[in-house]
Design a protein around this motif. Structure first.
Motif, mmCIF file in Angstrom:
data_model
loop_
_atom_site.group_PDB
_atom_site.id
_atom_site.type_symbol
_atom_site.label_atom_id
_atom_site.label_comp_id
_atom_site.label_asym_id
_atom_site.label_seq_id
_atom_site.Cartn_x
_atom_site.Cartn_y
_atom_site.Cartn_z
ATOM 1 N N ALA A 88 20.845 -3.967 39.837
ATOM 2 C CA ALA A 88 22.108 -4.633 40.597
ATOM 3 C C ALA A 88 22.806 -5.609 39.719
ATOM 4 C CB ALA A 88 22.022 -5.041 42.060
ATOM 5 N N ILE A 89 21.658 -6.412 38.957
ATOM 6 C CA ILE A 89 22.121 -7.361 37.913
ATOM 7 C C ILE A 89 22.880 -6.911 36.939
ATOM 8 C CG2 ILE A 89 21.415 -9.192 36.587
ATOM 9 C CD1 ILE A 89 21.431 -10.012 39.501
ATOM 10 N N ILE A 90 22.069 -5.558 36.557
ATOM 11 C CA ILE A 90 22.546 -4.993 35.205
ATOM 12 C C ILE A 90 23.795 -4.509 35.203
ATOM 13 C CG2 ILE A 90 22.011 -2.834 33.686
ATOM 14 C CD1 ILE A 90 19.241 -3.247 34.502
ATOM 15 N N VAL A 91 24.201 -3.898 36.348
ATOM 16 C CA VAL A 91 25.466 -3.179 36.744
ATOM 17 C C VAL A 91 26.512 -4.210 36.654
ATOM 18 C CG1 VAL A 91 26.906 -2.146 38.124
ATOM 19 C CG2 VAL A 91 24.577 -1.197 37.580
ATOM 20 N N ALA A 92 26.246 -5.532 37.566
ATOM 21 C CA ALA A 92 27.348 -6.634 37.475
ATOM 22 C C ALA A 92 27.496 -7.133 36.319
ATOM 23 C CB ALA A 92 26.698 -7.663 38.505
ATOM 24 N N LEU A 93 26.388 -7.311 35.575
ATOM 25 C CA LEU A 93 26.484 -8.030 34.091
ATOM 26 C C LEU A 93 27.679 -6.988 33.057
ATOM 27 C CD1 LEU A 93 23.510 -9.945 33.414
ATOM 28 C CD2 LEU A 93 25.630 -10.857 34.091
ATOM 29 N N TRP A 94 26.843 -5.838 33.211
ATOM 30 C CA TRP A 94 27.729 -4.669 32.514
ATOM 31 C C TRP A 94 29.241 -4.641 32.841
ATOM 32 C CZ3 TRP A 94 24.637 0.399 31.652
ATOM 33 C CH2 TRP A 94 25.126 1.174 30.694
ATOM 34 N N ASN A 95 29.666 -4.816 33.867
ATOM 35 C CA ASN A 95 31.092 -4.835 34.143
ATOM 36 C C ASN A 95 31.759 -6.093 33.597
ATOM 37 O OD1 ASN A 95 31.175 -3.007 36.269
ATOM 38 N ND2 ASN A 95 30.485 -4.303 38.104
ATOM 39 N N ASP A 96 31.208 -7.017 33.164
ATOM 40 C CA ASP A 96 31.735 -8.241 32.812
ATOM 41 C C ASP A 96 31.633 -8.271 31.140
ATOM 42 O OD1 ASP A 96 32.370 -9.376 35.305
ATOM 43 O OD2 ASP A 96 30.237 -10.213 35.189
ATOM 44 N N HIS A 97 30.634 -7.481 30.536
ATOM 45 C CA HIS A 97 30.398 -7.564 29.152
ATOM 46 C C HIS A 97 30.022 -6.256 28.667
ATOM 47 C CE1 HIS A 97 29.983 -12.024 29.788
ATOM 48 N NE2 HIS A 97 29.477 -11.858 30.838
ATOM 49 N N SER A 98 31.026 -5.561 28.142
ATOM 50 C CA SER A 98 30.840 -4.050 27.941
ATOM 51 C C SER A 98 29.616 -3.965 26.784
ATOM 52 C CB SER A 98 32.234 -3.309 27.395
ATOM 53 O OG SER A 98 32.598 -3.968 26.324
ATOM 54 N N ASP A 99 29.576 -4.803 25.782
ATOM 55 C CA ASP A 99 28.724 -4.778 24.782
ATOM 56 C C ASP A 99 27.301 -5.142 25.362
ATOM 57 O OD1 ASP A 99 29.325 -7.440 25.449
ATOM 58 O OD2 ASP A 99 29.328 -8.219 23.446
ATOM 59 N N PHE A 100 27.065 -5.745 26.274
ATOM 60 C CA PHE A 100 25.930 -6.204 26.961
ATOM 61 C C PHE A 100 25.483 -4.632 27.530
ATOM 62 C CE2 PHE A 100 23.510 -6.577 30.918
ATOM 63 C CZ PHE A 100 22.395 -7.114 30.575
ATOM 64 N N GLY A 101 26.360 -3.814 27.948
ATOM 65 C CA GLY A 101 25.746 -2.483 28.639
ATOM 66 C C GLY A 101 25.315 -1.798 27.440
ATOM 67 N N ASP A 102 26.143 -1.550 26.281
ATOM 68 C CA ASP A 102 25.783 -0.976 25.069
ATOM 69 C C ASP A 102 24.207 -1.249 24.630
ATOM 70 O OD1 ASP A 102 27.985 0.427 24.965
ATOM 71 O OD2 ASP A 102 28.814 -1.032 23.727
ATOM 72 N N LEU A 103 24.099 -2.304 24.652
ATOM 73 C CA LEU A 103 22.703 -3.061 24.304
ATOM 74 C C LEU A 103 21.405 -2.749 25.257
ATOM 75 C CD1 LEU A 103 23.514 -6.769 23.361
ATOM 76 C CD2 LEU A 103 22.655 -4.971 21.745
ATOM 77 N N ILE A 104 22.009 -2.651 26.585
ATOM 78 C CA ILE A 104 20.937 -2.318 27.581
ATOM 79 C C ILE A 104 20.477 -0.781 27.221
ATOM 80 C CG2 ILE A 104 20.604 -1.460 29.711
ATOM 81 C CD1 ILE A 104 20.330 -4.161 29.671
ATOM 82 N N LEU A 105 21.363 0.197 27.048
ATOM 83 C CA LEU A 105 21.146 1.520 26.715
ATOM 84 C C LEU A 105 20.475 1.644 25.535
ATOM 85 C CD1 LEU A 105 24.571 3.464 27.643
ATOM 86 C CD2 LEU A 105 22.312 3.190 28.795
ATOM 87 N N SER A 106 20.953 0.984 24.345
ATOM 88 C CA SER A 106 20.103 0.932 23.331
ATOM 89 C C SER A 106 18.595 0.617 23.440
ATOM 90 C CB SER A 106 20.826 0.156 22.275
ATOM 91 O OG SER A 106 22.069 0.525 21.803
ATOM 92 N N HIS A 107 18.266 -0.219 24.230
ATOM 93 C CA HIS A 107 16.957 -0.844 24.292
ATOM 94 C C HIS A 107 16.064 0.210 25.036
ATOM 95 C CE1 HIS A 107 16.658 -4.775 22.321
ATOM 96 N NE2 HIS A 107 17.952 -5.104 22.937
ATOM 97 N N PHE A 108 17.039 0.676 26.241
ATOM 98 C CA PHE A 108 16.297 1.940 26.994
ATOM 99 C C PHE A 108 15.929 2.938 26.020
ATOM 100 C CE2 PHE A 108 17.704 0.411 31.263
ATOM 101 C CZ PHE A 108 16.714 0.502 31.882
#
Length: 654
Positions: free
Chosen positions: A460-480
């Protein structure tokens, strides 16, 4: 009060008086009898002496008679020969009745007593009435006095309450005025801060543009000379902006700071414009010089050298991708020998995703190298990591307020609205986002692997932050993808001449400090935690009031399952593949069956009837994961549904 005297009491008193009078009569009669005896003895001549026996006998007899009469209380009978007992003759010849005299005197005394008693009773009655009247008057006065005092006390209490109420109203108004004044000041300061932040972001963008232009310039020597002429001004502007950042952090900005920031933006804008013109001129001149350089062959050789240098740099900066790059290099050098073997287990598109993730992390790490290498920013880096670790470690689904607090703290950190202010260094935001993404993914390896329910609040925290910062979402996927290539999915095979260490590192294994590899059970447990966290992201709903769709929604879970079914099972990772399939189905199965009822049902049948038997035929290490997967598929197909995962947050939880 005297008691009342009735007729009966009067009669009894009269009888008592008669008895007393009769007793007196008896005494008088006895006296008269003795007088008569004395008279008779006078006739005999013996009055006194020893010879007066008759007198003695008579005396004794008389005494005995009197005693008998007294004892028996019998009135002596009057002899007829006696003188009238109740009468006394005087010398004058007047005869008086003694009894009558006594009666009359007694009657008079009684009358006087009765009169005195009546007078006394009357007096007491009058006194009682006066006392009663006086008491009534006293009671009335006391009641009036009590009523008066009660009214005075009530009036006093009302006055006190009114004074207290007025004082409270006055204090409330003062507090309200102070609060309104404070809000007004804070609103003005907030608007001022927003304007300063806008100029600061513009300054940061222009500053980064200057750095980007210098890095993209093709003639390094020329750009160095040009940049040196602006270095002093840029450094001065950067220092001034740091001072503004400190004031923003302390909340002590003024309109003068806004004017200074605006002027700084204008100055750096002028520098950027001039620098951009210089870079364009240098690039044009460089291209013109290239046109007159060596032939196309020499250019090709130079290109080969540059490509080799790029591959070497990638291998030095990212050890995890080294085995893959070696494999791809071998495939490119000898396609006939390796291509069929690799792409039998790895989809080309997915392999490219894996390589892009590695490259993304490498490039992102370069964007904050200056911050990492700066000794003066060591405390800043520590404070940023601390501000990230504390809320991440405290994430849980305890309640809405708790989860929202952790999101707010992380969101405000990335926005530069908390302490430490990440914008005090130009590379601060990139550093914090990368550290945050890595820390969250690491929670899948450590926390979710042991407590699967924790995947949902973290997601839930990941999705909420991903909404606000798209580059953070890219980093999450890259680390996964880097930590667990199977989330793509990519199941890398072992290439010929590849060392065991490189091969196992490419799969995601970790090596201890003494060079020993982690156990297979520990490796599978880590990968399972990462897969559960990844699957939880795909089924997580948005927060209340957010109308956006999930940036990495349920379609990615479907894509992952479909991709796994298109991959040829490998004996080394069969148990792992079965474990990850079970994790994905347990977490996202219920949502997938609801979203794609017919297609998902067919997919489960395909898994149960074809893919699982195929994995069984390939062989596996333990067989337990595959047995559990088969049992799960049979139960789901028999019941016709998959239950929601344990611990999933309800819709609109926060």
């Amino acid at each position: 009060m005297p008691r009342s005297i009735n007729a009966k009491d009067k009669i009894e008193e009269m009888q008592n008086i008669d008895d007393i009078v009769s007793d007196f009569d008896c005494i008088k009669v006895s006296a008269l009898k003795k007088v008569s005896r004395i008279s008779e003895r006078l006739k005999d001549g013996i009055l006194i002496g020893s010879n007066s026996t008759a007198i003695k006998n008579e005396s004794k007899k008389s005494e005995n008679i009197e005693n008998e009469q007294n004892i028996c209380n019998i009135k002596p009978s009057q002899k007829p020969g006696q003188m009238q007992n109740n009468k006394i003759s005087m010398q004058s010849g007047i005869t008086f009745s003694i009894k009558k005299i006594f009666l009359e005197s007694e009657y008079q005394r009684k009358e006087e007593v009765w009169k005195e008693i009546e007078r006394h009773c009357q007096h007491m009655k009058e006194s009682g009435e006066a006392i009663k009247e006086h008491m009534e008057i006293s009671r009335s006065h006391m009641a009036k006095e009590r009523e008066r005092k009660s009214k005075e006390n009530y009036a006093y209490i009302l006055a006190e309450e009114k004074i207290v109420e007025q004082e409270e109203i006055r204090k409330r108004l003062e507090r309200q005025m102070e609060l309104e004044e404070y809000r007004k000041r804070m609103k003005e300061k907030e608007e001022l801060t927003k304007k300063i932040m806008t100029f600061r972001n513009a300054f940061k963008t222009m500053y980064c543009d200057i750095i980007t232009l210098s890095e993209n310039c093709r003639d390094e020597s020329s750009v160095t000379n040009v940049l040196s002429s602006y270095t002093v001004k840029l450094q001065d502007l950067h220092n001034q902006m740091e001072c503004i950042n400190e004031k923003v952090k302390a909340g002590d900005v003024t309109s003068a700071d806004l004017n200074v920031t605006e002027k700084m933006v204008d100055l750096i804008g002028e520098i950027l414009s001039a620098f951009k013109s210089e870079i364009e001129r240098i690039n044009s001149q460089y291209e013109a010089n290239l046109a007159n350089m060596e032939s196309a062959k020499q250019c090709h050789v130079q290109s080969e050298v540059l490509q080799t240098q790029t591959i070497d740099n990638t291998e030095n900066n990212c050890e995890a991708i080294a085995p893959v790059l070696t494999s791809i290099s071998d495939i490119q050098n000898n396609e006939d020998k390796h291509e069929d073997h690799v792409y039998e287990y790895v989809d080309k598109e997915f392999l490219q995703m894996y390589l892009n993730s590695q490259q993304c992390l490498e490039n992102y790490a370069k964007s904050y190298q200056e911050l990492l290498q700066s000794a003066s920013m060591k405390k800043f880096r520590f404070e940023c990591q601390k501000a990230i670790n504390i809320p991440i470690n405290a994430i849980s689904s305890f309640d809405e307020r708790h989860l929202r607090d952790k999101y707010d703290r992380l969101h405000n950190l990335l926005m530069g609205k908390s302490s430490p202010n990440i914008n005090q260094h130009p590379e601060g935001p990139a550093f914090c986002k990368d550290v945050l993404a890595k820390k969250i993914v690491n929670q899948g390896e450590t926390l979710v692997s042991s407590k699967p329910k924790m995947a949902f609040p973290i997601a839930a925290i990941i999705v909420a932050l991903w909404n606000d910062h798209s580059d953070f979402g890219d980093l999450i996927l890259s680390h996964f993808h880097t930590s667990c290539p199977f989330t793509i999915p990519v199941f890398l095979p072992k290439i010929a001449d590849q060392s065991n260490e490189n091969y196992y590192k490419s799969l995601g294994y970790k090596y201890n400090d003494d060079g020993t590899i982690e156990t297979y059970e520990k490796f599978v447990k880590r990968m399972s935690g990462l897969m559960r966290l990844y699957a939880s992201i795909t089924i997580t709903s948005q927060r209340k009031g957010i109308n956006k769709t999930n940036p990495h929604g349920l379609q990615n879970a479907w894509r992952w399952l479909a991709a796994v079914l298109n991959i040829e099972p490998q004996i080394d990772v069969t148990d792992l593949c079965a474990t990850l399939l079970l994790d994905m189905l347990e977490v996202a199965g219920a949502a997938l069956w609801t979203a794609y009822p017919n297609q998902f049902h067919k997919l489960l049948i395909l898994l149960s009837e074809e893919y699982c038997p195929h994995m069984q035929s390939v062989g596996c290490i333990g067989g337990g994961p595959l047995v559990r997967l088969n049992e799960f598929l049979k139960n789901s197909l028999t019941k016709g549904f998959i239950p929601p995962p344990d611990g999933q947050l309800p819709p609109n939880f926060w």
